[in-house]
Scaffold this active site. Structure first.
Site, mmCIF file in Angstrom:
data_model
loop_
_atom_site.group_PDB
_atom_site.id
_atom_site.type_symbol
_atom_site.label_atom_id
_atom_site.label_comp_id
_atom_site.label_asym_id
_atom_site.label_seq_id
_atom_site.Cartn_x
_atom_site.Cartn_y
_atom_site.Cartn_z
ATOM 1 N N THR A 109 0.851 -1.076 0.146
ATOM 2 C CA THR A 109 0.095 0.070 0.064
ATOM 3 C C THR A 109 0.979 1.443 -0.081
ATOM 4 O O THR A 109 0.227 2.366 -0.465
ATOM 5 C CB THR A 109 -0.996 0.163 1.203
ATOM 6 O OG1 THR A 109 -0.180 -0.109 2.596
ATOM 7 C CG2 THR A 109 -1.955 -1.019 1.234
ATOM 8 N N GLU A 110 2.092 1.221 0.216
ATOM 9 C CA GLU A 110 2.857 2.556 0.562
ATOM 10 C C GLU A 110 4.313 2.417 0.021
ATOM 11 O O GLU A 110 5.229 2.393 0.665
ATOM 12 C CB GLU A 110 2.740 2.936 1.934
ATOM 13 C CG GLU A 110 1.197 3.154 2.362
ATOM 14 C CD GLU A 110 1.154 3.855 3.904
ATOM 15 O OE1 GLU A 110 2.132 4.386 4.302
ATOM 16 O OE2 GLU A 110 0.087 3.825 4.649
ATOM 17 N N LEU A 111 4.462 1.749 -1.169
ATOM 18 C CA LEU A 111 5.911 1.476 -1.648
ATOM 19 C C LEU A 111 6.875 2.403 -1.987
ATOM 20 O O LEU A 111 6.617 3.308 -2.702
ATOM 21 C CB LEU A 111 5.826 0.316 -2.628
ATOM 22 C CG LEU A 111 7.025 -0.163 -3.265
ATOM 23 C CD1 LEU A 111 7.747 -1.155 -2.030
ATOM 24 C CD2 LEU A 111 7.045 -0.925 -4.659
#
Length: 379
Positions: free
Chosen positions: A278-280
């Protein structure tokens, strides 16, 4: 893919040099080569990974202009508001909501037929103080806090029903201390573990079609991974309406290892849950949460050595992601390009980081071509 570009460019050079002595078929080949080049240039991450998972990006209301907008439309088919849907931003006072910024992102998603994730309904940070305070200034009661939570979730989720397909319902509820289980937040202090269960129940009631995720960082590190798994199993065993787990993916050139990543993917998916990254981003520095200043002898230059290490890490991550395409239902980068990253300001303010696939001019870095190269190799 880099080889394809080079071959196409060579064809174009040859077409110029020998323009005066070409047959009709050669001219047709030139046109075909030019068309192929244009098609390749128009393709983006979302196209290379169309058979795997949606590729998204974290955005702000000011992201939809200039090079930033062009890059979003070319490379992504999903987006997540970085900040403007967090409770403190969208619901700053008990009787006041602030919709303008969130609506701008939602409208952009609808107008451009992009998927949209909601982030985040319940979190211990960026939450207005009002939600935990009673009218007399003391701590709010359990019953009143549950009602306030329900009102918030009902209002926000209902407003974006049909636009937001997935929500980070609860964010970062697991404690950082390995000796503890749930984080000692005001949510937990007042409601116990019910705050997690009720948040998912309320979100499901507000939009039965939305996918509901638990989202957390360091979800690959074994000691925290095991506690996240424990929480998720508890929710699944109690028939709480949860669809998946969001692995934030704030990683670095140092970790996690491939073995750790695969183990976590196996454990979470074994519960029947979807997995999303979700937050790479992939930092050039080790995680130093408590550090706040650069050292005098420290450089933040993006050296060729650091570039190569980042390439190797990204290639490994994406190889694993492709292997888990049956359970992995989304990938979101945290910010658009190296022109801006939250890692430029945290944990060390002013230390420039280069954690994404696109550079400060919104152009693809070498690592971008390595990430999309798999298509040529796997045929």
């Amino acid at each position: 893919m880099k080889t394809i570009y080079k071959k196409i460019n060579l064809l174009l050079v040859c077409s110029i040099l020998f323009a005066g002595c070409k047959s009709g078929s050669e001219e047709n080949n030139e046109v075909a080569a030019t068309t192929t080049q244009e098609q390749e240039q128009e393709k983006g991450l979302k196209d290379y990974y169309s058979e795997y998972f949606p590729v998204g990006v974290a955005v702000a209301p000011n992201s939809f202009e200039g090079k930033s907008k062009e890059l979003i439309l070319q490379h992504y088919n999903s987006m997540t508001p970085e900040n403007v849907m967090k409770m403190g931003e969208i619901h700053p006072e008990q009787d006041r909501y602030s919709w303008e910024a969130a609506d701008k992102i939602a409208n952009f998603a609808r107008e451009n037929d992009m998927k949209m994730r909601g982030h985040a309904l319940v979190w211990h940070q960026q939450t207005g103080d009002w939600i935990f305070k009673a009218e007399d200034g003391g701590q709010v009661s359990k019953e009143e806090l549950l009602q306030r939570m329900k009102n918030h979730i009902d209002t926000v989720v209902s407003r974006y029903k049909g636009t937001i397909y997935a929500w980070d319902v609860v964010n970062e509820a697991i404690a950082d201390n390995p000796e503890e289980f749930l984080r000692a937040s005001e949510w937990y202090e007042i409601l116990g573990e019910d705050f997690i269960i009720k948040a998912f129940e309320y979100a499901h009631q507000a939009d039965p079609e939305a996918k509901l995720f638990y989202n957390d960082y360091n979800a690959i590190i074994p000691e925290k991974r095991d506690r996240i798994y424990k929480l998720l199993k508890m929710l699944v065993d109690r028939d709480v309406p949860i669809d998946g787990v969001g692995i934030q993916g704030h990683w670095s050139i140092f970790d996690p290892s491939e073995e750790e990543l695969r183990k976590a993917m196996d454990m979470y998916s074994s519960l029947g849950l979807e997995v999303q990254i979700t937050e790479l981003d992939v930092s050039l520095y080790p995680w130093e949460k408590e550090r706040r200043e650069m050292r005098e002898d420290e450089s933040d230059e993006f050296t060729p050595e650091l570039q190569q290490k980042q390439i190797e890490k990204y290639k490994m991550f994406f190889e694993v992601f492709r292997d888990y395409k049956e359970v992995m239902t989304g990938l979101t980068f945290w910010n658009i390009a190296d022109a801006y990253s939250w890692l430029d300001y945290y944990p060390v303010p002013g230390r420039k980081n280069y954690p994404l696939l696109f550079d400060e001019d919104y152009e693809p870095k070498e690592v971008y071509y390595e990430v999309i190269e798999f298509e040529e190799n796997e045929d």
